[in-house]
Design an enzyme around this catalytic site. Structure first.
Site, PDB file in Angstrom:
ATOM      1  N   LYS A 185      43.846  44.333  47.288  1.00 31.32           N
ATOM      2  CA  LYS A 185      43.369  45.252  47.298  1.00 31.32           C
ATOM      3  C   LYS A 185      41.930  45.251  48.128  1.00 31.32           C
ATOM      4  CE  LYS A 185      45.519  46.814  44.513  1.00 31.32           C
ATOM      5  NZ  LYS A 185      46.104  46.149  44.260  1.00 31.32           N
TER       6      LYS A 185
HETATM    7  C1  LIG Z   1      48.778  51.883  41.847  1.00 27.29           C
HETATM    8  C2  LIG Z   1      48.584  50.651  40.816  1.00 27.29           C
HETATM    9  N1  LIG Z   1      47.863  50.734  39.797  1.00 27.29           N
HETATM   10  C3  LIG Z   1      47.356  49.639  39.292  1.00 27.29           C
HETATM   11  C4  LIG Z   1      47.681  48.710  39.719  1.00 27.29           C
HETATM   12  C5  LIG Z   1      47.002  47.996  38.478  1.00 27.29           C
HETATM   13  O1  LIG Z   1      46.121  47.243  39.217  1.00 27.29           O
HETATM   14  P1  LIG Z   1      45.879  45.662  38.241  1.00 27.29           P
HETATM   15  O2  LIG Z   1      46.692  44.614  39.684  1.00 27.29           O
HETATM   16  O3  LIG Z   1      44.273  45.297  39.641  1.00 27.29           O
HETATM   17  O4  LIG Z   1      45.910  45.507  37.036  1.00 27.29           O
HETATM   18  C6  LIG Z   1      48.300  48.218  40.665  1.00 27.29           C
HETATM   19  C7  LIG Z   1      48.528  46.591  41.365  1.00 27.29           C
HETATM   20  O5  LIG Z   1      48.430  46.754  42.827  1.00 27.29           O
HETATM   21  C8  LIG Z   1      48.375  50.149  41.599  1.00 27.29           C
HETATM   22  O6  LIG Z   1      48.916  48.893  42.911  1.00 27.29           O
END
Ligand SMILES: Cc1ncc(COP(=O)(O)O)c(C=O)c1O
Length: 378
Positions: A185
């Protein structure tokens, strides 16, 4: 960078010197969690988003789970959810015993098709989780209208959308919004997330559920009183210090990504077989990932392999959740949501690195222009 150096898709924009003093201070204080860095990180995010409250979490996945839980989503409830997403979105719904109802993308956009969402509303629909894919904002006015018409709770999956905005303001500020600070990110804490709220009561409940459902400081009590069953979704101090340092530079990080994206867009405009998705008037994109769509005759996976052989890492955009075995029991077959499925099959994420040299962008564009025709399906 020579042609022999593999070009990754993304690299975190971290600077040792800006976090060293903070990390030393955290280690000597002995306060490794629940301290001033998390509080400052939350306050700075809230200010940036223009919302009253931010609750830092261990990931976007846990933030999404909390966002649904505090809005009362539970077993048997149907939750409309963007199908073209990292499946964390759907998993947060499943975790609550609720039923994910995947919604197709628009044919010309990665974001969800609100007409398809509307057509899927039933008497059991409780909420909608709208993803801003790669930081490309969903239509906030349309989302609000749909939610208003059917009394739905809304969660913005803004995992990739810190720094993105549309006519409705920053992504993740209109409704409860979940952010990710994974290394893929724009701002990273290693693992980490955050949940934003306009509503103070929802934020208080999210804070309580983040920490086992306990409340402190009740008159006449020592320790906590556990008023509901919660979780441990707390972000720690060192990750918060990392995030804080990058947040202070967020505008600079975003401007750099946007400039690189613009160069890609200019140079790729004439490349045969490569379809661009560009910001509509009034949108600002974070460009968490730079993703193109390849014409249907192009074998994307063959192209990924050819680019890798030249030292250029690429990958798919993200997933058509409905087409994966973990979501089969919800009744869809691969391809039932055709736009999302095509996006999974034909999308390609290109390298977008901090302060990426123009010559590197050109090298990727040149490789695509040369290799796309050869990657036609036989
Ligand atoms: C659209 C979306 N939602 C949720 C997530 C989950 O994020 P995290 O890895 O911080 O749990 C991601 C991770 O790539 C994502 O792209």
């Amino acid at each position: 960078v020579s042609d022999a150096t593999p070009l990754p898709i993304i690299r975190p924009d971290l600077r040792h010197e800006e976090v060293e003093a903070d990390i030393r201070a955290i280690l000597s204080s002995g306060i490794l969690t629940g301290g001033p860095y998390v509080a400052r990180f939350e306050a700075m995010l809230a200010e940036r988003l223009g919302v009253g409250h931010v609750v830092a979490t261990t990931s976007a996945t846990t933030a999404l789970h909390l966002a649904l839980a505090v809005q009362g989503v539970g077993p048997g409830d149907e939750v409309l959810v963007s199908d073209f997403t990292f499946p964390a979105s759907g998993n947060a719904i499943v975790e609550l015993g609720a039923v994910p109802v995947p919604v197709d993308s628009r044919p010309d956009r990665f974001a969800l098709d609100l007409d398809d969402a509307r057509a899927k509303v039933t008497g059991r629909t409780r909420a909608i989780m709208a993803v801003h894919p790669f930081g490309q904002p969903v239509d906030g006015a349309g989302l609000a209208a749909l939610a208003g018409d059917h009394g739905l709770a809304v969660v913005e999956d803004a995992a990739c959308a810190l720094g993105s905005s549309s006519a409705e303001g920053p992504c993740g500020s209109q409704f409860p919004g979940a952010f990710s600070f994974h290394p893929r990110k724009v701002v990273t804490t290693g693992e980490g997330g955050a949940l934003s709220f306009r509503d103070g009561d929802l934020a208080d409940r999210a804070r309580r559920l983040r920490s086992h459902g306990g409340i402190a400081g009740e008159p006449g009590t020592v320790g906590l009183r556990f008023v509901e069953n919660g979780y441990n979704y707390r972000l720690a101090e060192i990750p918060a210090a990392l995030g804080l340092a990058q947040l202070r530079r967020l505008d600079e990080i975003l401007a750099d990504r946007q400039a690189t994206a613009r160069r890609y867009e200019e140079r790729l405009a004439d490349v045969e077989g490569v379809e661009l998705r560009t910001p509509p008037e009034g949108d600002t994109w974070s460009y968490q990932s730079f993703v193109v769509v390849l014409a249907d005759h192009v074998d994307r996976d063959a192209l990924v392999a050819s680019l890798r052989a030249e030292g250029i890492e690429t990958t798919l955009g993200t997933y058509a959740m409905h087409a994966h075995p973990a979501f089969e029991r919800f009744g869809l077959r691969p391809g039932d949501l055709p736009n999302s499925f095509r996006a999974q099959q034909q999308s390609l994420t290109l390298p977008l690195l901090p302060r990426m040299d123009d010559a590197l962008v050109d090298r990727v564009v040149e490789a695509l222009a040369r290799l796309v025709p050869g990657a036609a399906r036989g």
